[in-house]
Scaffold this motif. Structure first.
Motif, PDB file in Angstrom:
ATOM      1  N   SER A   1       0.833  -1.208   0.000  1.00 56.78           N
ATOM      2  CA  SER A   1       0.000   0.000   0.000  1.00 56.78           C
ATOM      3  C   SER A   1       0.867   1.258   0.000  1.00 56.78           C
ATOM      4  N   LYS A   2       1.929   1.246   0.784  1.00 60.02           N
ATOM      5  CA  LYS A   2       2.834   2.398   0.826  1.00 60.02           C
ATOM      6  C   LYS A   2       3.572   2.558  -0.500  1.00 60.02           C
TER       7      LYS A   2
ATOM      8  N   GLU B   1      -4.217   1.799   2.724  1.00 64.32           N
ATOM      9  CA  GLU B   1      -5.650   1.708   2.465  1.00 64.32           C
ATOM     10  C   GLU B   1      -6.161   0.348   2.915  1.00 64.32           C
TER      11      GLU B   1
ATOM     12  N   PHE C   1       5.276   8.452   5.429  1.00 64.16           N
ATOM     13  CA  PHE C   1       4.065   7.970   4.755  1.00 64.16           C
ATOM     14  C   PHE C   1       2.828   8.442   5.517  1.00 64.16           C
TER      15      PHE C   1
ATOM     16  N   GLU D   1      -3.239   7.754   5.317  1.00 63.53           N
ATOM     17  CA  GLU D   1      -4.119   7.309   4.225  1.00 63.53           C
ATOM     18  C   GLU D   1      -3.384   6.478   3.178  1.00 63.53           C
ATOM     19  N   ALA D   2      -2.049   6.415   3.272  1.00 68.06           N
ATOM     20  CA  ALA D   2      -1.291   5.593   2.321  1.00 68.06           C
ATOM     21  C   ALA D   2      -1.592   4.115   2.511  1.00 68.06           C
TER      22      ALA D   2
ATOM     23  N   THR E   1       1.484  10.637 -10.926  1.00 69.32           N
ATOM     24  CA  THR E   1       0.625  11.817 -11.076  1.00 69.32           C
ATOM     25  C   THR E   1       1.414  13.016 -11.603  1.00 69.32           C
TER      26      THR E   1
ATOM     27  N   GLU F   1       2.042   6.125  -7.203  1.00 66.86           N
ATOM     28  CA  GLU F   1       0.966   7.004  -7.665  1.00 66.86           C
ATOM     29  C   GLU F   1       1.351   8.475  -7.560  1.00 66.86           C
ATOM     30  N   THR F   2       2.083   8.840  -6.509  1.00 66.75           N
ATOM     31  CA  THR F   2       2.542  10.226  -6.364  1.00 66.75           C
ATOM     32  C   THR F   2       3.454  10.603  -7.524  1.00 66.75           C
TER      33      THR F   2
ATOM     34  N   ASP G   1       2.468   1.596  -3.393  1.00 64.28           N
ATOM     35  CA  ASP G   1       1.480   2.106  -4.347  1.00 64.28           C
ATOM     36  C   ASP G   1       1.308   3.616  -4.202  1.00 64.28           C
ATOM     37  N   TYR G   2       1.298   4.080  -2.963  1.00 57.41           N
ATOM     38  CA  TYR G   2       1.215   5.526  -2.717  1.00 57.41           C
ATOM     39  C   TYR G   2       2.397   6.249  -3.359  1.00 57.41           C
TER      40      TYR G   2
ATOM     41  N   TYR H   1      11.674   4.668  -0.661  1.00 60.70           N
ATOM     42  CA  TYR H   1      10.772   3.987   0.276  1.00 60.70           C
ATOM     43  C   TYR H   1      11.455   3.808   1.627  1.00 60.70           C
TER      44      TYR H   1
END
Length: 446
Positions: A19-20, A353, A347, A350-351, A30, A26-27, A22-23, A338
């Protein structure tokens, strides 16, 4: 029985870690999209003819080679010559980076692309390196490149984009910039232009082995004592641009490299950057395909090697028969990023999920009743699960606690008849009796 394990230099990732990650992806993704970069993917393996000779002497030794399928020893004629032997039993290798496969991709699909072509790529790569902190044999790279563009404004924009990404991640970094042309000029300055690669590889190790180690490395590579003295003088004034302009007087290629770096700084002059970008003439980056500006990113908050870098490659596609298409790119070392973010606890909550609400039924009838209720919760964008096993309610609540899920929704006979439900807040140790609309309003408001 042999204990199961992962190969050295590789790792498993837990749900929280994924999940982290992926955060993080995605950052970065974007921001890539914001600057107009388009996604591509290439195979995990490439032909060795594509990979070999692109990463310098040391890089070639770190390629993971794949054995040919079938009777791969059938055509072997010579076992003593390692390099010749491996070409007979292995024709493919795992990706070492994303840049060379990208160049191959551009040549393969040149008739489908519009140039300049901007792409980003987020995929794993493999290197037969010695595993250590921040260095793995399997790791992800996040690259952004533009090919078919000569302007140094692309370098400036990549650095601006990198600054935005590191700022969004909450990382304080320094970005160092140089030009391979400066290093090429240095080889001319010491009177050994054919030794540019040797000098570059040695200087690239400066942070790891210090000047004494570099001096020994240069001597081993047959750089003259006079040349070593010139290199030492160069290193001692590596951030002094006026000195270097005098130092390289009459050496056109070095002057051109210094001018290119100045052009990039001029382009960024009016941009308010979060992080510092500085000139460092000792920055070498050992990859063999760089020809112009090069850059490297280091954390100011953690003991870690480079966490990003890139540069200009004037004719990488030319190696594959497509001449005259210059490119420039940047890579983000997400594994090291990471690790630093974990170390610094950067992190956001909300990272990770996870499930927001677990629906618990007192019996099978209640669990069946919960199915359309779950559908309503999920349609409202709430991450919801049903505990499907026939266990006592306390066992179910223990499971919710172990999973660190905040809300539990209890359904029994009364709840089914009245269509109002007991919602337990496991963090606050309180509960409320609510209908579906109220539950949705509460969970979507948090």
């Amino acid at each position: 029985m042999q204990k199961p394990s992962t190969p050295s230099g590789t790792r498993d990732f837990s749900p929280a870690q994924v999940s982290k990650r992926d955060y993080l992806f995605e950052t970065i993704k974007t921001v890539f999209k914001k600057y107009g970069y388009l996604p591509i993917e290439t195979p995990a393996m490439e032909n060795l003819s594509t990979l070999s000779g692109k990463y310098g002497e040391e890089g070639d030794q770190l390629l993971f080679r794949i054995l040919n399928s079938g009777d791969y020893l059938k055509k072997v004629t010579e076992l003593s010559d390692y390099k010749h032997f491996t070409t007979q039993i292995s024709e493919k290798g795992l990706r070492y980076d994303l840049t060379v496969p990208f160049a191959r991709y551009v040549v393969t699909h040149q008739n489908e692309l519009t140039f300049p072509f901007r792409r980003y790529q987020i995929q794993p790569v493999w290197r037969a390196d010695r595993p250590q902190k921040g260095r793995y044999r399997e790791f992800y790279q996040c690259d952004a490149d533009v090919v078919g563009a000569d302007s140094l404004l692309n370098e400036a924009e990549l650095l601006e984009m990198a600054d935005e990404i590191y700022a969004k991640l909450g990382l304080k970094v320094v970005v160092k910039i140089n030009s391979r042309k400066v290093l090429q000029g240095l080889a001319q300055k010491v009177g050994q232009p054919d030794k540019m690669v040797d000098i570059t590889v040695a200087i690239d190790k400066l942070d790891k082995i210090g000047w004494e180690g570099v001096e020994k490395e240069l001597a081993k590579r047959e750089i003259t004592p006079e040349g070593i003295a010139q290199i030492q003088n160069f290193i001692e004034h590596a951030q002094d641009l006026p000195f270097l302009q005098d130092f390289f007087a009459g050496i056109d290629v070095a002057a051109q490299g210094l001018a290119e770096v100045e052009t990039v700084f001029t382009a960024l002059k009016e941009i308010e950057l979060t992080n510092k970008i500085e000139f460092d003439a000792t920055l070498a980056r050992g990859l063999g395909y760089y020809t112009g500006c090069i850059f490297e990113v280091k954390s100011l908050e953690a003991q870690m090697g480079s966490i990003g870098g890139g540069g200009r490659y004037d004719d990488l596609t030319g190696i594959f028969g497509m001449k005259g298409y210059s490119g420039v790119g940047i890579s983000f070392g997400v594994e090291r990023i990471y690790d630093i973010m974990e170390e610094l606890q950067l992190f956001p909550a909300e990272a990770i999920e996870s499930t927001q609400i677990m629906v618990l039924g007192f019996d099978e009838k209640a669990r069946l009743f919960a199915i359309p209720l779950l559908r309503k919760l999920r349609e409202a964008g709430i991450r919801a699960e049903l505990y499907t096993e026939n266990k006592k309610i306390q066992k179910q609540l223990d499971y919710v606690n172990k999973r660190q899920i905040r809300y539990a929704l209890l359904i029994g006979e009364n709840e089914m008849q009245n269509q109002v439900y007991t919602l337990k807040d496991m963090q606050a140790s309180e509960q409320h009796t609510l209908d579906v609309a109220q539950i949705i309003a509460k969970l979507t408001a948090n």
